[in-house]
Design an enzyme around this catalytic site. Structure first.
Site, PDB file in Angstrom:
ATOM      1  N   LYS A   1       6.120  75.435  16.405  1.00 43.12           N
ATOM      2  CA  LYS A   1       7.423  75.715  17.016  1.00 43.12           C
ATOM      3  C   LYS A   1       8.347  76.494  16.084  1.00 43.12           C
ATOM      4  CE  LYS A   1       8.273  71.323  17.748  1.00 43.12           C
ATOM      5  NZ  LYS A   1       6.973  70.693  17.480  1.00 43.12           N
ATOM      6  N   THR A   2       8.470  76.006  14.852  1.00 46.61           N
ATOM      7  CA  THR A   2       9.416  76.637  13.923  1.00 46.61           C
ATOM      8  C   THR A   2       9.035  78.083  13.659  1.00 46.61           C
ATOM      9  OG1 THR A   2       9.967  74.536  12.866  1.00 46.61           O
ATOM     10  CG2 THR A   2      10.376  76.532  11.595  1.00 46.61           C
TER      11      THR A   2
ATOM     12  N   GLU B   1      14.297  75.890  19.119  1.00 46.53           N
ATOM     13  CA  GLU B   1      13.107  75.066  18.948  1.00 46.53           C
ATOM     14  C   GLU B   1      13.290  73.796  19.768  1.00 46.53           C
ATOM     15  OE1 GLU B   1      10.820  72.883  15.223  1.00 46.53           O
ATOM     16  OE2 GLU B   1      11.968  74.716  14.867  1.00 46.53           O
TER      17      GLU B   1
END
Length: 467
Positions: free
Chosen positions: A124-125, A168
């Site tokens: 995600k990051t 995110e």
């Protein structure tokens, strides 16, 4: 920066953040400060992130004390990690102040924008960061909230003047159910966060609810390769008003990866999109990062960015802190930091590093994260460590959890030994630094790995190597 764009949400004009230095909390605090809110908060210790918030005008107290809560605070913002007995939270409840979960605060910030929410068990990051950097390079000035710093403390968030808001979306505590994105990205679906999910079926149901919150006429960008994502796609295929864009190497993917060519610490990626071939550079190593970049490409296109320009702009991304971040080199040994703490992430980063090394050994200092994760996935973690030439395993980093009887890092060590790995348990940072520095030879690469404070060992290892 003078405030502009969407107004500060109600109750958040004078917010107090408990744990303001955390990755998710600090980003929301930064955006509110940039919008003109009078931000305050507390954290357990001082940090570069706290200093960056102070530079924006925020008040950051050290330690947790009811006296830190200002008399005119409009609300208290908390994460799921804040316990009920926290003195500031208790004081807020006594005073009848609104207590706002960080995900609700982020959802309020996204009101009036075109939100892109990036979800998945891992990646995600990186994907959120890639998208934020690329859209910024195109001059679209997006707002963004990321779970890690791009290039400097406090760079995990930005209040932009453009319409797009990239965020995110964290599934760990189901807080991503609060968002209503125009574009949702699902990179993968796996069982993790065992304190909150009892089974993979529960994880699927949680992701289904997230996808179900996509705005009518919106888009789901989802992996065509990862089994969990493929299963999720089959479950949401018939949702009305949802456009589904599949990405990956699978035959028939809407955005199909046709080639990933590793080039040291970078990759050249080719994708087939609407019958056209696009080739661009990803400035971080490993096929998993190439897949993240293609998901970012598809999400940006769905939000209205031009495909070819966006593909070129993705090369501007050069990494995020703790995601295979080069900490330095000493005595011919490179030291790299990895946030990987789930077995899939660990294996992906070790494979990427192996591809990027030139014959040297890969030495890992691994710190397990959470007792519950170690209990459920310790065997798989040990198997992943077999991809290294040698590994040191530290004690478990507890984070928000209390110890569980019989659950120690020895579970991972035993599993790694069973998989044929050269692995040793070490207790304490000093012992790990001394041992890995004594093992390393010119040409080797040392990888500090885990989501806890193992990240602090990189500079210590470099200093020891330089002696």
């Amino acid at each position: 920066m003078s405030p502009s764009g969407p107004p500060v949400p109600p109750d958040l004009d004078r917010p107090h953040f408990i744990g303001i230095g955390g990755a998710g909390m600090s980003g929301i605090a930064k955006i509110l400060a940039q919008r003109g809110a009078r931000v305050a908060g507390s954290d357990a210790k001082d940090s570069e992130t706290a200093q960056a918030l102070r530079a924006l005008g925020a008040t950051v107290h050290l330690g947790h004390d009811a006296a830190h809560l200002a008399p005119d605070a409009s609300a208290v913002v908390v994460s799921s990690a804040i316990r009920a007995q926290n003195p500031e939270l208790a004081a807020a409840r006594e005073r009848g102040l609104p207590v706002v979960h960080r995900s609700d605060a982020l959802a309020a910030l996204m009101a009036g924008t075109t939100p892109i929410a990036v979800a998945g068990t891992h990646g995600k990051t990186t994907t959120t960061s890639m998208l934020a950097v690329a859209l910024t390079a195109l001059g679209l000035d997006p707002s963004y909230a990321i779970g890690g710093d791009l290039d400097a403390p406090g760079s995990n968030a930005h209040h932009g003047g453009g319409e797009i808001f990239v965020a995110e979306a964290d599934e760990s505590d189901r807080s991503f159910h609060r968002y209503a994105p125009q574009v949702a990205v699902v990179l993968n679906v796996e069982l993790d966060h065992h304190a909150n999910y009892a089974s993979l079926e529960e994880v699927y149901e949680s992701f289904e609810e997230f996808v179900g919150r996509v705005r009518p006429g919106g888009t789901l960008v989802v992996s065509a390769d990862q089994p969990g994502a493929v299963e999720l796609t089959s479950r949401v295929r018939d949702l009305g008003g949802l456009n589904i864009v599949t990405v990956g190497e699978a035959e028939g993917a809407d955005v199909q990866i046709t080639r990933i060519n590793p080039r040291g610490l970078t990759s050249e990626v080719s994708v087939l999109l609407d019958g056209r071939m696009l080739t661009f550079t990803v400035s971080v190593p490993g096929s998993h990062y190439a897949h993240n970049a293609v998901a970012a490409l598809a999400a940006g296109i769905a939000a209205g960015a031009p495909a070819r320009n966006l593909a070129s702009a993705l090369a501007k991304y050069t990494g995020v802190k703790r995601r295979l971040q080069l900490k330095g080199e000493a005595a011919g040994v490179q030291v790299i930091d990895s946030y990987a703490h789930h077995p899939t992430e660990m294996a992906a980063d070790l494979t990427a590093i192996r591809q990027a090394t030139d014959g040297g050994r890969v030495l890992v200092v691994f710190q397990p994260h959470l007792f519950s994760r170690t209990r459920e996935l310790g065997t798989e973690m040990g198997g992943a460590l077999a991809l290294a030439d040698a590994s040191l395993v530290l004690d478990i980093y507890p984070a928000r959890e209390d110890p569980l009887p019989g659950i120690t890092s020895e579970l991972i060590v035993s599993a790694a030994e069973a998989a044929g790995a050269d692995v040793t348990a070490v207790h304490g940072a000093d012992a790990a630094v001394e041992r890995v520095a004594g093992m390393a030879k010119p040409g080797d690469l040392v990888l500090t790995m885990g989501a806890g404070d193992v990240t602090e060992l990189g500079p210590l290892i470099l200093a020891r190597l330089a002696d």
